[in-house]
Design an enzyme around this catalytic site. Structure first.
Site: not given
Ligand code: FAD
Ligand code: NAI
Length: 469
Positions: A118, A275-276, A448
């Protein structure tokens, strides 16, 4: 040209929840999604390569680890044998079922699903290019951008999804590494590091800061680091990665102390870069409606409205925690606002959870934040070692800490580390939504024996009358 009340770009937790809510409210709605990782299933990052597959592996690997150690204590003697391909297959099956569930919900709520890339094409127009290269234009009174995020890169470390992987690669490693180096001690690093540690990998985490899990209450983070170290994690804090060299057999990582000093080379089978994440707006055509992302690439909004009339943005592509439930919350509020209702998100009550063992969950302010604000508070704390259910289950690591205003007793923060705390934090979210005092929780009857009694005992502790520790 199709005419819509709302066209949503993105089918992740932001986009699909917005589409469903719009359908429920009787708006004519389409959701455009290009899919993630080469596929075209709905659900975005969360369902396809995020929350769901990671939780599937966390659950399975936790069972594997328990079978190898804790079962014997319960009088169950087994020698677990890992079947990694079955573990991956059950993960994929669950993900497929969940993405199909969104398709069903779209049909149920009369959401038009449009598969393709999109692009904003001027006021009120979205162009969609499908896999065959065909362009369709949708006409929309409102456009909601929910395009999510992608892993952030690091100069000198090239992700090849072979030896140097991001979270997507780490969810599907072909075998258990002997050694895994994780860059970043954040949520992804510690969750996916836990998966591979439990399956047998030696895991070393290199973190830039002098602590793990920034954003987590410092006392909880210390306990968390101790628990992970006991499980075999090695942490190299205050360290920065300056380069990575991948070969057929593994990776060499060069690491320096942040404060300066000698460079060291670490070797491992695989490196996970975590790293984010950064907002994803590639090819979105923001310029066609005059939207300029901020310096970090986020789309600036005011109550989900962007600077362009009729264009809204929600989820990871906007500021705030990158969490699925934050995206969902914004989706509902944004669509309700579009429909003329009073959309609202309480950003102070967005919980965070790390799904490791022990789990960590928190909501509201940390002690560090309250100190920095100069707000007078009282703390109540209760260890799981004194909770009867945790004790009989042999899950006594961790505690509950409740922070409340010193004068009004309003709950300001809840910080939990221990068994099943992901399921318990919601109680404090509800209490805080109702602006409850800690005494309200302390005087609420809890069943409990449950771990949830620890929530009550910690609340009692705010006024100094914890009874069971
Ligand atoms: P997304 O889920 O990224 O969805 C965006 C969608 O838009 C995608 O399907 C993409 O392909 C589509 N898109 C992008 N650009 C376009 C375009 N131009 N046209 C059409 N489609 C497009 N969060 C939690 O709360 N709990 C968790 O346990 C958790 N675990 C995670 C584990 C991992 C390994 C990762 C990477 C993330 C995790 N997160 C978790 C974070 C969570 O996945 C995201 O915060 C969440 O998916 C964000 O939702 P969103 O709808 O903003 O974006
Ligand atoms: P994060 O922001 O949680 O952690 C990144 C870590 O990398 C930080 O501790 C930061 O200080 C460190 N860092 C940054 N630059 C660095 C460098 N150059 N060298 C070494 N360390 C460095 O990011 P992460 O783990 O990649 O996850 C991304 C996001 O995905 C999270 O912030 C969260 O929002 C979402 N997520 C949520 C989950 C959940 O809700 N359970 C599970 C997985 C992802």
């Amino acid at each position: 040209m199709a005419q819509y009340d709302v066209v949503i770009i993105g089918g992740g937790p932001g986009g699909y929840n917005a589409a469903i809510r719009a359908g429920q409210l009787g708006l004519k709605v389409a959701c455009v999604d290009k899919g993630v990782n080469g596929g075209d299933t709905l659900g975005g990052t969360c369902l396809n390569v995020g929350c769901m597959p990671s939780k599937a592996l966390l659950h399975a690997s936790e069972m594997f680890a328990a079978a190898g150690s804790e079962f014997a204590k319960l009088g169950i003697d087994v020698t677990p044998k890992l079947n990694l391909s079955q573990m991956m297959a059950q993960k994929a099956e669950s993900v497929t079922a969940l993405t199909k569930g969104i398709e069903f919900l779209f049909k149920k709520n009369k959401v038009d699903r449009v598969i393709g890339w999109g692009r904003l094409a001027g006021a009120g127009k979205v162009e969609v290019v499908d896999a065959a290269g065909k362009t369709t234009t949708l006409d929309a009174k409102n456009i909601v951008v929910a395009t999510g995020s992608e892993p952030a890169g690091l100069p000198g470390v090239t992700v090849d999804q072979d030896r140097i992987v991001d979270s997507t690669g780490a969810l599907s490693l072909p075998k258990v590494p002997k050694s895994l180096l994780v860059i970043g001690a954040g949520i992804i690093g510690l969750e996916l590091g836990s998966v591979w540690r439990r399956l047998g990998a030696e895991v070393t985490v290199v973190e830039f800061l002098d602590r793990i899990s920034p954003g987590m209450d410092a006392e909880v983070a210390k306990t968390f680091q101790r628990a992970l170290t006991k499980q075999g994690f090695t942490f190299k804090l205050s360290s920065k990665v300056t380069g990575a060299k991948a070969s057929k057999s593994g990776v060499e990582l060069t690491v320096e102390p942040v404060a300066g000093g000698a460079t060291e080379t670490l070797k491992a089978d695989y490196v996970l870069l975590a790293i984010g994440r950064r907002p994803f707006t590639e090819g979105l055509g923001l310029e066609s409606v005059g939207i300029t992302p901020d310096k970090r690439g986020f789309i600036p909004t005011d109550h989900w409205k962007t600077s362009a009339p009729g264009v809204w943005a929600i989820g990871d592509v906007t500021l705030g925690p990158m969490l699925a439930h934050k995206a969902e919350e914004e989706a509902v509020a944004c669509i309700e606002t579009i429909a003329g209702k009073a959309g609202h998100v309480n950003y102070g009550i967005v919980p965070s959870v790390v799904y490791t063992a022990p789990e960590v969950a928190w909501v509201g302010k940390t002690e560090e934040e309250l100190k920095a604000e100069g707000r007078a508070y009282k703390a109540g704390k209760f260890p799981f070692s004194a909770n009867s259910r945790a004790k009989i289950n042999h899950e006594t690591d961790g505690f509950v800490k409740i922070l409340a205003d010193a004068v009004t007793d309003e709950i300001l923060g809840a910080h939990l580390i221990g068994p099943s705390v992901s399921e318990m934090i919601g109680e404090y979210c509800v209490a805080m939504e109702f602006r409850a005092a800690s005494e309200d929780v302390a005087r609420t009857c809890h069943p409990h024996p449950t771990r949830s009694e620890a929530l009550r005992q910690a609340a009692m502790g705010v006024e100094g009358w914890t009874m069971q520790a």
